[in-house]
Design a protein around this motif. Structure first.
Motif, PDB file in Angstrom:
ATOM      1  N   GLU A 189      34.034  16.793  37.409  1.00  0.00           N
ATOM      2  CA  GLU A 189      33.203  17.432  36.391  1.00  0.00           C
ATOM      3  C   GLU A 189      32.800  16.336  35.434  1.00  0.00           C
ATOM      4  O   GLU A 189      33.628  15.517  35.018  1.00  0.00           O
ATOM      5  N   CYS A 190      31.522  16.302  35.084  1.00  0.00           N
ATOM      6  CA  CYS A 190      31.048  15.263  34.172  1.00  0.00           C
ATOM      7  C   CYS A 190      29.916  15.809  33.309  1.00  0.00           C
ATOM      8  O   CYS A 190      29.326  16.838  33.622  1.00  0.00           O
ATOM      9  N   VAL A 191      29.656  15.117  32.218  1.00  0.00           N
ATOM     10  CA  VAL A 191      28.517  15.442  31.372  1.00  0.00           C
ATOM     11  C   VAL A 191      27.539  14.274  31.424  1.00  0.00           C
ATOM     12  O   VAL A 191      27.933  13.105  31.415  1.00  0.00           O
ATOM     13  N   LEU A 192      26.275  14.633  31.505  1.00  0.00           N
ATOM     14  CA  LEU A 192      25.182  13.671  31.558  1.00  0.00           C
ATOM     15  C   LEU A 192      24.129  14.095  30.552  1.00  0.00           C
ATOM     16  O   LEU A 192      24.065  15.267  30.172  1.00  0.00           O
ATOM     17  N   PRO A 193      23.271  13.180  30.124  1.00  0.00           N
ATOM     18  CA  PRO A 193      22.269  13.549  29.132  1.00  0.00           C
ATOM     19  C   PRO A 193      21.131  14.395  29.691  1.00  0.00           C
ATOM     20  O   PRO A 193      20.442  15.084  28.946  1.00  0.00           O
ATOM     21  N   GLU A 194      20.922  14.358  31.022  1.00  0.00           N
ATOM     22  CA  GLU A 194      19.824  15.097  31.648  1.00  0.00           C
ATOM     23  C   GLU A 194      20.342  15.845  32.874  1.00  0.00           C
ATOM     24  O   GLU A 194      21.286  15.398  33.511  1.00  0.00           O
ATOM     25  N   PRO A 195      19.680  16.953  33.232  1.00  0.00           N
ATOM     26  CA  PRO A 195      20.136  17.697  34.405  1.00  0.00           C
ATOM     27  C   PRO A 195      19.752  17.000  35.713  1.00  0.00           C
ATOM     28  O   PRO A 195      18.711  16.372  35.818  1.00  0.00           O
ATOM     29  N   ILE A 196      20.647  17.124  36.676  1.00  0.00           N
ATOM     30  CA  ILE A 196      20.361  16.766  38.062  1.00  0.00           C
ATOM     31  C   ILE A 196      20.501  18.078  38.824  1.00  0.00           C
ATOM     32  O   ILE A 196      21.541  18.744  38.722  1.00  0.00           O
ATOM     33  N   PRO A 197      19.483  18.485  39.561  1.00  0.00           N
ATOM     34  CA  PRO A 197      19.515  19.812  40.189  1.00  0.00           C
ATOM     35  C   PRO A 197      20.639  19.979  41.214  1.00  0.00           C
ATOM     36  O   PRO A 197      21.008  19.027  41.911  1.00  0.00           O
ATOM     37  N   ALA A 198      21.143  21.204  41.305  1.00  0.00           N
ATOM     38  CA  ALA A 198      22.138  21.542  42.323  1.00  0.00           C
ATOM     39  C   ALA A 198      21.550  21.234  43.697  1.00  0.00           C
ATOM     40  O   ALA A 198      20.369  21.443  43.947  1.00  0.00           O
ATOM     41  N   GLY A 199      22.397  20.705  44.562  1.00  0.00           N
ATOM     42  CA  GLY A 199      21.974  20.338  45.908  1.00  0.00           C
ATOM     43  C   GLY A 199      21.563  18.886  46.054  1.00  0.00           C
ATOM     44  O   GLY A 199      21.454  18.378  47.170  1.00  0.00           O
ATOM     45  N   GLU A 200      21.342  18.205  44.929  1.00  0.00           N
ATOM     46  CA  GLU A 200      20.918  16.795  44.958  1.00  0.00           C
ATOM     47  C   GLU A 200      22.071  15.910  45.425  1.00  0.00           C
ATOM     48  O   GLU A 200      23.190  16.022  44.945  1.00  0.00           O
ATOM     49  N   ARG A 201      21.795  15.028  46.380  1.00  0.00           N
ATOM     50  CA  ARG A 201      22.794  14.051  46.820  1.00  0.00           C
ATOM     51  C   ARG A 201      22.772  12.876  45.852  1.00  0.00           C
ATOM     52  O   ARG A 201      21.697  12.390  45.486  1.00  0.00           O
ATOM     53  N   VAL A 202      23.970  12.427  45.449  1.00  0.00           N
ATOM     54  CA  VAL A 202      24.079  11.377  44.430  1.00  0.00           C
ATOM     55  C   VAL A 202      25.150  10.364  44.802  1.00  0.00           C
ATOM     56  O   VAL A 202      26.002  10.611  45.649  1.00  0.00           O
ATOM     57  N   ARG A 203      25.086   9.224  44.131  1.00  0.00           N
ATOM     58  CA  ARG A 203      26.161   8.239  44.160  1.00  0.00           C
ATOM     59  C   ARG A 203      26.834   8.326  42.792  1.00  0.00           C
ATOM     60  O   ARG A 203      26.166   8.269  41.759  1.00  0.00           O
ATOM     61  N   PHE A 204      28.151   8.481  42.808  1.00  0.00           N
ATOM     62  CA  PHE A 204      28.932   8.628  41.585  1.00  0.00           C
ATOM     63  C   PHE A 204      29.830   7.404  41.435  1.00  0.00           C
ATOM     64  O   PHE A 204      30.472   6.974  42.391  1.00  0.00           O
ATOM     65  N   ARG A 205      29.896   6.870  40.203  1.00  0.00           N
ATOM     66  CA  ARG A 205      30.757   5.710  39.927  1.00  0.00           C
ATOM     67  C   ARG A 205      31.494   5.884  38.604  1.00  0.00           C
ATOM     68  O   ARG A 205      30.909   6.344  37.628  1.00  0.00           O
ATOM     69  N   CYS A 206      32.756   5.467  38.610  1.00  0.00           N
ATOM     70  CA  CYS A 206      33.561   5.399  37.386  1.00  0.00           C
ATOM     71  C   CYS A 206      34.764   4.503  37.671  1.00  0.00           C
ATOM     72  O   CYS A 206      34.942   4.049  38.804  1.00  0.00           O
ATOM     73  N   GLU A 207      35.566   4.260  36.665  1.00  0.00           N
ATOM     74  CA  GLU A 207      36.825   3.531  36.828  1.00  0.00           C
ATOM     75  C   GLU A 207      37.952   4.407  36.305  1.00  0.00           C
ATOM     76  O   GLU A 207      37.905   4.869  35.164  1.00  0.00           O
ATOM     77  N   ILE A 208      38.952   4.607  37.153  1.00  0.00           N
ATOM     78  CA  ILE A 208      40.135   5.367  36.762  1.00  0.00           C
ATOM     79  C   ILE A 208      41.192   4.363  36.300  1.00  0.00           C
ATOM     80  O   ILE A 208      41.508   3.431  37.045  1.00  0.00           O
ATOM     81  N   PRO A 209      41.715   4.520  35.078  1.00  0.00           N
ATOM     82  CA  PRO A 209      42.767   3.598  34.633  1.00  0.00           C
ATOM     83  C   PRO A 209      43.930   3.608  35.626  1.00  0.00           C
ATOM     84  O   PRO A 209      44.272   4.646  36.189  1.00  0.00           O
ATOM     85  N   GLY A 210      44.508   2.438  35.863  1.00  0.00           N
ATOM     86  CA  GLY A 210      45.586   2.345  36.844  1.00  0.00           C
ATOM     87  C   GLY A 210      46.799   1.625  36.317  1.00  0.00           C
ATOM     88  O   GLY A 210      46.830   1.171  35.177  1.00  0.00           O
ATOM     89  N   ARG A 211      47.780   1.515  37.173  1.00  0.00           N
ATOM     90  CA  ARG A 211      49.049   0.874  36.825  1.00  0.00           C
ATOM     91  C   ARG A 211      48.832  -0.588  36.461  1.00  0.00           C
ATOM     92  O   ARG A 211      49.275  -1.061  35.435  1.00  0.00           O
ATOM     93  N   ARG A 212      48.150  -1.325  37.314  1.00  0.00           N
ATOM     94  CA  ARG A 212      47.917  -2.751  37.059  1.00  0.00           C
ATOM     95  C   ARG A 212      46.484  -3.048  36.664  1.00  0.00           C
ATOM     96  O   ARG A 212      46.226  -3.933  35.866  1.00  0.00           O
ATOM     97  N   GLN A 213      45.556  -2.339  37.289  1.00  0.00           N
ATOM     98  CA  GLN A 213      44.138  -2.539  36.992  1.00  0.00           C
ATOM     99  C   GLN A 213      43.411  -1.235  37.273  1.00  0.00           C
ATOM    100  O   GLN A 213      43.918  -0.380  37.995  1.00  0.00           O
TER     101      GLN A 213
END
Length: 115
Positions: free
Chosen positions: A34-58
């Motif tokens: 689940e994420c918030v974005l400044p603009e809508p992307i329509p349901a059904g749209e294929r996307v590339r999602f990127r983020c960084e999850i904090p980890g133990r070492r990196q």
């Protein structure tokens, strides 16, 4: 396992990777985010999602494809939000088991080390 997590994220439509929507995650699991974005992307749209999850070492860099399952606008109000945002759910596409295992491990680490 879905974990509340607020980190910077970007979402780009597969058909137009030059358009990148910068936002934040709200909650993440190995199946989607689940994420918030400044603009809508329509349901059904294929996307590339990127983020960084904090980890133990990196941090764990997450870079996966998915499909927007739903989106809804959350209107600004003077008490909580300074501007409208669009709440989305991205359903992740099937991924290599090593990627899924890394996400599960990072989320488990976060959940067991919350203060």
């Amino acid at each position: 396992m879905s974990v509340p997590l607020i980190v910077a994220a970007d979402v780009a439509p597969i058909h137009d990777r030059r358009t990148i929507h910068l936002g934040e995650t709200l909650e993440i699991s190995p199946a989607g985010v689940e994420c918030v974005l400044p603009e809508p992307i329509p349901a059904g749209e294929r996307v590339r999602f990127r983020c960084e999850i904090p980890g133990r070492r990196q941090p764990l860099a997450v870079d996966v494809e998915g499909t927007i399952r739903w989106c809804r606008t959350v209107r600004a109000n003077h008490l909580v939000l300074g501007r409208d945002v669009v709440h989305h759910y991205v359903d992740f596409a099937p991924m290599a088991s090593s990627v899924e295992d890394a996400i599960v491990s990072a989320l488990f680490f976060l959940e067991t080390n919350r203060s």
